[in-house]
Design a protein around this motif. Sequence first.
Motif, mmCIF file in Angstrom:
data_model
loop_
_atom_site.group_PDB
_atom_site.id
_atom_site.type_symbol
_atom_site.label_atom_id
_atom_site.label_comp_id
_atom_site.label_asym_id
_atom_site.label_seq_id
_atom_site.Cartn_x
_atom_site.Cartn_y
_atom_site.Cartn_z
ATOM 1 N N THR A 88 21.999 -3.132 84.441
ATOM 2 C CA THR A 88 22.606 -3.170 85.942
ATOM 3 C C THR A 88 21.591 -3.808 86.795
ATOM 4 O O THR A 88 22.085 -4.481 87.813
ATOM 5 N N ALA A 89 20.449 -3.687 86.426
ATOM 6 C CA ALA A 89 19.281 -4.370 87.132
ATOM 7 C C ALA A 89 19.514 -5.795 87.058
ATOM 8 O O ALA A 89 18.766 -6.600 88.111
ATOM 9 N N HIS A 90 20.212 -6.488 86.202
ATOM 10 C CA HIS A 90 20.436 -7.793 86.074
ATOM 11 C C HIS A 90 21.503 -8.459 86.943
ATOM 12 O O HIS A 90 22.120 -9.542 86.716
ATOM 13 N N SER A 91 22.282 -7.486 87.759
ATOM 14 C CA SER A 91 23.556 -7.968 88.462
ATOM 15 C C SER A 91 22.540 -8.541 89.754
ATOM 16 O O SER A 91 21.688 -8.404 90.115
ATOM 17 N N PRO A 92 23.283 -10.075 90.139
ATOM 18 C CA PRO A 92 22.738 -10.714 90.995
ATOM 19 C C PRO A 92 22.168 -10.248 92.421
ATOM 20 O O PRO A 92 21.112 -10.500 92.831
ATOM 21 N N PRO A 93 22.861 -9.215 92.958
ATOM 22 C CA PRO A 93 22.361 -8.584 94.234
ATOM 23 C C PRO A 93 21.059 -7.780 93.863
ATOM 24 O O PRO A 93 20.118 -7.844 94.861
ATOM 25 N N ILE A 94 20.606 -7.470 92.829
ATOM 26 C CA ILE A 94 19.415 -6.999 92.495
ATOM 27 C C ILE A 94 18.374 -7.774 91.746
ATOM 28 O O ILE A 94 17.479 -8.049 92.234
ATOM 29 N N TYR A 95 18.829 -8.709 91.017
ATOM 30 C CA TYR A 95 18.052 -9.499 90.072
ATOM 31 C C TYR A 95 17.574 -10.788 91.119
ATOM 32 O O TYR A 95 16.425 -11.007 90.947
ATOM 33 N N ASP A 96 18.339 -11.139 92.034
ATOM 34 C CA ASP A 96 17.848 -11.995 92.732
ATOM 35 C C ASP A 96 16.757 -11.597 93.743
ATOM 36 O O ASP A 96 15.934 -12.483 94.109
ATOM 37 N N VAL A 97 16.727 -10.355 94.207
ATOM 38 C CA VAL A 97 15.848 -9.861 94.992
ATOM 39 C C VAL A 97 14.568 -9.797 94.140
ATOM 40 O O VAL A 97 13.385 -10.011 94.692
ATOM 41 N N ILE A 98 14.512 -9.403 92.674
ATOM 42 C CA ILE A 98 13.457 -9.350 91.850
ATOM 43 C C ILE A 98 12.690 -10.863 91.935
ATOM 44 O O ILE A 98 11.527 -10.984 92.096
ATOM 45 N N GLU A 99 13.457 -11.761 91.556
ATOM 46 C CA GLU A 99 12.829 -13.138 91.433
ATOM 47 C C GLU A 99 12.414 -13.693 92.808
ATOM 48 O O GLU A 99 11.261 -14.130 92.798
ATOM 49 N N ALA A 100 12.881 -13.255 93.828
ATOM 50 C CA ALA A 100 12.577 -13.727 95.264
ATOM 51 C C ALA A 100 11.222 -13.053 95.395
ATOM 52 O O ALA A 100 10.402 -13.775 96.093
ATOM 53 N N HIS A 113 15.329 -12.306 81.119
ATOM 54 C CA HIS A 113 16.585 -11.906 81.473
ATOM 55 C C HIS A 113 17.618 -11.299 80.450
ATOM 56 O O HIS A 113 17.939 -12.000 79.623
ATOM 57 N N LEU A 114 17.608 -9.929 80.477
ATOM 58 C CA LEU A 114 18.156 -9.201 79.295
ATOM 59 C C LEU A 114 19.688 -9.855 78.961
ATOM 60 O O LEU A 114 19.990 -10.040 77.944
ATOM 61 N N VAL A 115 20.518 -9.854 79.939
ATOM 62 C CA VAL A 115 21.918 -10.468 79.729
ATOM 63 C C VAL A 115 21.967 -11.799 79.136
ATOM 64 O O VAL A 115 22.748 -12.239 78.353
ATOM 65 N N GLU A 116 21.147 -12.850 79.775
ATOM 66 C CA GLU A 116 21.161 -14.173 79.163
ATOM 67 C C GLU A 116 20.595 -14.142 77.862
ATOM 68 O O GLU A 116 21.138 -15.114 76.948
ATOM 69 N N GLU A 117 19.780 -13.197 77.398
ATOM 70 C CA GLU A 117 19.170 -13.263 76.058
ATOM 71 C C GLU A 117 20.144 -12.981 75.106
ATOM 72 O O GLU A 117 20.431 -13.347 73.831
ATOM 73 N N THR A 118 20.921 -11.750 75.775
ATOM 74 C CA THR A 118 22.042 -11.252 74.713
ATOM 75 C C THR A 118 23.159 -12.388 74.536
ATOM 76 O O THR A 118 23.681 -12.577 73.277
ATOM 77 N N ALA A 119 23.607 -13.176 75.538
ATOM 78 C CA ALA A 119 24.505 -14.105 75.523
ATOM 79 C C ALA A 119 24.127 -15.249 74.450
ATOM 80 O O ALA A 119 25.110 -15.708 73.567
ATOM 81 N N VAL A 120 23.039 -15.682 74.376
ATOM 82 C CA VAL A 120 22.422 -16.846 73.660
ATOM 83 C C VAL A 120 22.337 -16.256 72.242
ATOM 84 O O VAL A 120 22.600 -16.903 71.455
ATOM 85 N N PHE A 121 21.788 -15.078 72.022
ATOM 86 C CA PHE A 121 21.748 -14.505 70.833
ATOM 87 C C PHE A 121 23.128 -14.324 69.961
ATOM 88 O O PHE A 121 23.374 -14.971 68.924
#
Length: 255
Positions: A88-100, A113-121
């Motif tokens: 859930t922390a990888h939703s854009p409203p949260i993850y974008d704040v982390i990156e910023a 990025h957990l979700v992107e790693e999962t999709a690529v795997f």
Amino acid sequence: MIEKIIGIVGGAGPFAGLDLCQKILEETIAEKDQDYLTVLNWSQPNRILDRTEFLLGHMDENPGVAIAEQVRRLGEAGAAVVAIPCNTAHSPPIYDVIEAELKRQQVQVKFLHLVEETAVFLQKHYPHIKHVGILSTTGTYRAQIYPNCLQPMGFEALVPNIELQETHIHPAIYDLTYGIKATGTATPRARTDLLTGAEALRQQGAEAVILGCTEIPLAIPETTIDDMVVIDPTRILARALIRESNPNRLQPVVS
């Protein structure tokens, strides 16, 4: 080669952080204690507000600020590659704040990025699969984190209907009497509710199911359910952290 120290933001939630530590050990090639990688698990759950509650509008403070602070502290402690085992922390409203925040504070770590790693795997190791089911918190469900990541890669993302999501899937994680977060274990009812959700996805045509909350693998440790492949993002994240730390220590994929 010089191994990079692994950092884990481990309090979101605490049992998911421990599960990630365990899976890093399991996915590491080692013959003795000294062969294992250095891992820093920073677990300070009282500092990170609930991600789903924020996404549902029940609180104003963005958890991304506190998460970024813990990433910074891990970097100061020596971590070079960091991840948070919370979908859930990888939703854009949260993850974008982390990156910023990491950019603003000039934090020099690689943040996976957990979700992107999962999709690529999934794309790399299961190229024949096209219909993917997702079990998750209601925050991840409503934010459509996995569908938004999977669909551009050619997958069809399947989710439970909203009634099943709110009566079975989310309570299995959050219910105060039997939910995994509250009890610290996979109670029989939590497992039954999650398997009900998985079966509903299978009936919709899912060839694989992503356990899209890092508490769910505690209740569903299987690698398959009938003819449906079970995808564990926590294990995928463990492998990604090892890859970034020392790829020579990464176990081969068992599928």
